[in-house]
Design a protein around this motif. Sequence first.
Motif, PDB file in Angstrom:
ATOM      1  N   ARG B 230     -45.655 -24.991  -6.528  1.00  0.00           N
ATOM      2  CA  ARG B 230     -47.177 -24.745  -6.729  1.00  0.00           C
ATOM      3  C   ARG B 230     -47.984 -24.151  -5.843  1.00  0.00           C
ATOM      4  N   THR B 231     -49.184 -23.961  -6.105  1.00  0.00           N
ATOM      5  CA  THR B 231     -49.838 -22.467  -5.145  1.00  0.00           C
ATOM      6  C   THR B 231     -51.551 -23.759  -5.379  1.00  0.00           C
ATOM      7  N   PRO B 232     -52.356 -23.339  -4.482  1.00  0.00           N
ATOM      8  CA  PRO B 232     -53.536 -23.991  -4.466  1.00  0.00           C
ATOM      9  C   PRO B 232     -54.072 -23.770  -6.103  1.00  0.00           C
ATOM     10  N   GLU B 233     -54.272 -22.874  -5.855  1.00  0.00           N
ATOM     11  CA  GLU B 233     -55.138 -22.383  -7.064  1.00  0.00           C
ATOM     12  C   GLU B 233     -54.783 -23.365  -8.776  1.00  0.00           C
ATOM     13  N   ASP B 234     -53.580 -24.134  -8.531  1.00  0.00           N
ATOM     14  CA  ASP B 234     -53.435 -25.111  -9.588  1.00  0.00           C
ATOM     15  C   ASP B 234     -54.142 -26.502  -9.818  1.00  0.00           C
ATOM     16  N   TYR B 235     -54.861 -26.953  -8.336  1.00  0.00           N
ATOM     17  CA  TYR B 235     -55.428 -27.732  -8.590  1.00  0.00           C
ATOM     18  C   TYR B 235     -56.409 -27.044  -8.220  1.00  0.00           C
ATOM     19  N   ASP B 236     -58.261 -28.135  -8.466  1.00  0.00           N
ATOM     20  CA  ASP B 236     -59.636 -27.524  -9.294  1.00  0.00           C
ATOM     21  C   ASP B 236     -59.819 -28.113  -7.226  1.00  0.00           C
ATOM     22  N   ARG B 237     -59.337 -29.208  -6.888  1.00  0.00           N
ATOM     23  CA  ARG B 237     -60.023 -30.056  -5.853  1.00  0.00           C
ATOM     24  C   ARG B 237     -58.935 -30.010  -5.233  1.00  0.00           C
ATOM     25  N   ILE B 238     -57.749 -29.722  -3.459  1.00  0.00           N
ATOM     26  CA  ILE B 238     -57.330 -30.739  -2.516  1.00  0.00           C
ATOM     27  C   ILE B 238     -58.252 -31.062  -1.963  1.00  0.00           C
ATOM     28  N   VAL B 239     -57.640 -32.116  -1.419  1.00  0.00           N
ATOM     29  CA  VAL B 239     -59.328 -33.128  -0.357  1.00  0.00           C
ATOM     30  C   VAL B 239     -58.337 -33.662   0.450  1.00  0.00           C
ATOM     31  N   THR B 240     -58.714 -34.223   1.356  1.00  0.00           N
ATOM     32  CA  THR B 240     -58.080 -34.723   2.857  1.00  0.00           C
ATOM     33  C   THR B 240     -58.954 -36.147   3.183  1.00  0.00           C
ATOM     34  N   GLY B 241     -58.356 -37.088   4.207  1.00  0.00           N
ATOM     35  CA  GLY B 241     -58.761 -37.886   3.555  1.00  0.00           C
ATOM     36  C   GLY B 241     -60.157 -38.137   4.671  1.00  0.00           C
ATOM     37  N   ASP B 242     -59.840 -37.031   6.187  1.00  0.00           N
ATOM     38  CA  ASP B 242     -60.919 -37.875   7.085  1.00  0.00           C
ATOM     39  C   ASP B 242     -60.471 -37.191   8.236  1.00  0.00           C
ATOM     40  N   CYS B 288     -60.362 -46.070   6.994  1.00  0.00           N
ATOM     41  CA  CYS B 288     -59.413 -45.907   5.626  1.00  0.00           C
ATOM     42  C   CYS B 288     -60.519 -46.170   4.047  1.00  0.00           C
ATOM     43  N   ALA B 289     -61.740 -46.701   4.928  1.00  0.00           N
ATOM     44  CA  ALA B 289     -62.293 -46.138   3.654  1.00  0.00           C
ATOM     45  C   ALA B 289     -63.105 -45.108   3.417  1.00  0.00           C
ATOM     46  N   CYS B 290     -63.272 -43.960   4.250  1.00  0.00           N
ATOM     47  CA  CYS B 290     -63.902 -42.487   3.777  1.00  0.00           C
ATOM     48  C   CYS B 290     -63.197 -42.308   2.771  1.00  0.00           C
ATOM     49  N   SER B 291     -61.504 -41.914   2.069  1.00  0.00           N
ATOM     50  CA  SER B 291     -60.977 -41.393   1.266  1.00  0.00           C
ATOM     51  C   SER B 291     -61.312 -42.101   0.157  1.00  0.00           C
ATOM     52  N   ALA B 292     -60.850 -43.928   0.342  1.00  0.00           N
ATOM     53  CA  ALA B 292     -61.296 -44.645  -0.562  1.00  0.00           C
ATOM     54  C   ALA B 292     -61.926 -45.112  -1.519  1.00  0.00           C
ATOM     55  N   ALA B 293     -62.825 -44.781  -0.706  1.00  0.00           N
ATOM     56  CA  ALA B 293     -64.508 -44.705  -0.919  1.00  0.00           C
ATOM     57  C   ALA B 293     -65.167 -43.839  -2.071  1.00  0.00           C
ATOM     58  N   ASP B 302     -65.218 -37.804 -11.449  1.00  0.00           N
ATOM     59  CA  ASP B 302     -64.916 -36.162 -11.394  1.00  0.00           C
ATOM     60  C   ASP B 302     -63.271 -35.443 -12.439  1.00  0.00           C
ATOM     61  N   LEU B 303     -62.240 -36.835 -11.916  1.00  0.00           N
ATOM     62  CA  LEU B 303     -61.342 -37.156 -13.381  1.00  0.00           C
ATOM     63  C   LEU B 303     -61.093 -37.585 -14.365  1.00  0.00           C
ATOM     64  N   VAL B 304     -62.523 -38.742 -14.235  1.00  0.00           N
ATOM     65  CA  VAL B 304     -62.585 -39.119 -15.663  1.00  0.00           C
ATOM     66  C   VAL B 304     -63.276 -38.608 -16.674  1.00  0.00           C
ATOM     67  N   GLU B 305     -63.960 -37.599 -16.111  1.00  0.00           N
ATOM     68  CA  GLU B 305     -65.231 -36.552 -17.409  1.00  0.00           C
ATOM     69  C   GLU B 305     -64.748 -35.165 -16.827  1.00  0.00           C
ATOM     70  N   GLY B 306     -63.300 -34.896 -16.644  1.00  0.00           N
ATOM     71  CA  GLY B 306     -62.550 -34.025 -17.038  1.00  0.00           C
ATOM     72  C   GLY B 306     -63.677 -32.578 -15.961  1.00  0.00           C
ATOM     73  N   ARG B 307     -64.442 -32.824 -15.023  1.00  0.00           N
ATOM     74  CA  ARG B 307     -64.944 -31.968 -14.147  1.00  0.00           C
ATOM     75  C   ARG B 307     -63.886 -30.892 -12.559  1.00  0.00           C
ATOM     76  N   VAL B 308     -62.846 -32.144 -13.187  1.00  0.00           N
ATOM     77  CA  VAL B 308     -61.520 -31.903 -11.715  1.00  0.00           C
ATOM     78  C   VAL B 308     -60.895 -31.846 -12.779  1.00  0.00           C
ATOM     79  N   LYS B 309     -59.744 -31.190 -13.095  1.00  0.00           N
ATOM     80  CA  LYS B 309     -58.739 -31.728 -14.154  1.00  0.00           C
ATOM     81  C   LYS B 309     -57.115 -31.585 -13.625  1.00  0.00           C
ATOM     82  N   ARG B 310     -57.363 -31.348 -11.629  1.00  0.00           N
ATOM     83  CA  ARG B 310     -55.710 -31.914 -11.109  1.00  0.00           C
ATOM     84  C   ARG B 310     -56.584 -31.802  -9.537  1.00  0.00           C
ATOM     85  N   LEU B 311     -56.317 -33.249  -9.302  1.00  0.00           N
ATOM     86  CA  LEU B 311     -56.753 -33.412  -7.596  1.00  0.00           C
ATOM     87  C   LEU B 311     -55.863 -33.571  -6.909  1.00  0.00           C
ATOM     88  N   LEU B 312     -55.740 -32.827  -5.344  1.00  0.00           N
ATOM     89  CA  LEU B 312     -54.446 -33.440  -4.647  1.00  0.00           C
ATOM     90  C   LEU B 312     -55.503 -34.303  -3.797  1.00  0.00           C
TER      91      LEU B 312
END
Lengths: 352, 352
Positions: B230-242, B288-293, B302-312
């Motif tokens: 995959r490429t970064p474009e295959d993801y709507d969001r790539i989100v790191t933890g902290d 730990c709670a940063c990315s979890a919360a 965002d995933l449930v409501e479809g604003r983000v289709k694919r998240l890493l």
Amino acid sequence: MVLTASKAAKRIGRQTVVFPTRPRIVSVASVVGRMEADGPLGGLFDEAIEDNLMGQKSWEQAEVKLLERAMRLSLAKAALKPTDLDLIISGDLLNQIAASSFAGRTLDRPFFGIFGACSAWTEAMTLGAMMVDAGFAFRVGVAVSSHHETAERQFRYPIELGHQRPPTATWTVTGAGAGIIAAEGDGPRITHATPGRLVDMGVKDPFDLGSAMAPAAADTIEAHLRDTGRTPEDYDRIVTGDLGEAGKAIATDLLMEVGFNVEPVFDDCGTMMFDSRRQDVHCGGSGCACSAAVFSAALFRDLVEGRVKRLLLVSTGAMFSPTTYQQGESIPGIAYAVAIESPKPAEQGGVG
Amino acid sequence: MVLTASKAAKRIGRQTVVFPTRPRIVSVASVVGRMEADGPLGGLFDEAIEDNLMGQKSWEQAEVKLLERAMRLSLAKAALKPTDLDLIISGDLLNQIAASSFAGRTLDRPFFGIFGACSAWTEAMTLGAMMVDAGFAFRVGVAVSSHHETAERQFRYPIELGHQRPPTATWTVTGAGAGIIAAEGDGPRITHATPGRLVDMGVKDPFDLGSAMAPAAADTIEAHLRDTGRTPEDYDRIVTGDLGEAGKAIATDLLMEVGFNVEPVFDDCGTMMFDSRRQDVHCGGSGCACSAAVFSAALFRDLVEGRVKRLLLVSTGAMFSPTTYQQGESIPGIAYAVAIESPKPAEQGGVG
């Protein structure tokens, strides 16, 4: 007791998982300190270090070296390289599992850090067997360590203080054990695992962790036997991790109370590791390396050579935190049981 | 880079695992402190506590309550009881993962303790998805916590000292996140996971953990993209933890150097959690709670409501040990990436 009817395919009873592919333990290695090498199993360990500092500047650095050496030895004994492992699962007693993360760093493989106190060995085996059985990994390295001097100063008193230890105390094993669980190859087969619940009977004494862990060990063994429909007689050996003499007696009694007489087949790695009459260890050995080294040196060999057809190995952990202890909290225990069968006879391996 | 050709069926490339059944995240819950509730995501958290002591006698006891509350809330939101969980996987930052073991004790389920520092959230999700996908569990609870005051006094200086924090410091999030991964039900689907390697670039500053973790985050994201093709474009969001502001910039640069421009889709939960211009958090949130919360409150929605289709989602951990730091050691980082797809449209969920 709540009997959950899980809809998961590889699950039976309350809390046991089954491994249809029966993953193999293709290699194990043990490295221990001089005192452990001087115990009854001394001749069976792969390596014994001359002194617990191993030429390092700190006990913690020595523990990293111990763990790394066991990891590399388990690879060498199977003629494998680190890149032959898909994953490593590792834990130890140091805060932030420092031994695991520094030793794991040198092998450069995807890494899962776990903390189960002294139960880490079978916690790692359970997770490793799951990953291999499910096809997430072809070979998983599992490794744990403990070190008498690092544990004493972190959990109780630095040994330099010469603090007197009460009779219920155990002696943290200096050593490391490592193994390789694989989908192919020769070796004992992992058939079931029963991950434990956190069981807390209110014990608050950091010098009596055997009593804190014994109820957890009994709880997991009972769950395993009920879930599988087995009896203690179905096992040649049921061996706990580091209950020591006091904890072993408590676990035996607790299991008798719920109808399981484990005594004829029951043993504890803590009582096997040292000769408590000759060596000044009080109730026996403890620490992650206790069950890992005893398994890797002695029980694995018994399985390979067919002297033990079926083993239930139950590493036991006390989730003892000095911080919460100082705040008056008790010490929860946990235990993970792993059922392992001899590769002889070929595909059966069960007791008659 | 070594590309291992693993023979494991559910493995691709160097270190990525695939989940053919695409386990569901059927529930998540977040509980945070007042400062987190005062941040940009404030309205999205399930609960905010009034003060960080929560009526307890110690910060550590408060952290236990936070984690337990998130666990119970994730169950309540899915109308489930603790016995509906086959297993719990939990980790936190306290020595001996004390918050996890005391909170887990109250739920009385089979328990796996993990330690991945602040990467624990996606470490737990990876293990949970493996267990559900493989049929070892029908529902797995995953839960992590962190607490500003417990972390500061354990890792750096007790807040009572009023120690001045340098600009690279991050602010440990007080909070907890919990989720339920299941084989059936509605919710975002976990398709892949890429467990990380321990990456150590020699950073030794406990007030600059973003720099210690950034190379690990980049390493895991690179491995994930190469393994999956995959490429970064295959993801709507790539989100790191902290990683925080500083670490995020480093990770972006490192990925650009190996040919991946993640910038258009890249974000970090640490920079999302607080408004660093208004709130005195320097580089952002951590723990730990940063990315979890942030996941449970914002990204999940965002995933449930479809604003983000694919998240890493890539929680990041610094295996920072005060003991080994005082002995001159550097701080290894680690990161676990989990690919999650929106349940809308029904079974596809991929970006166009």
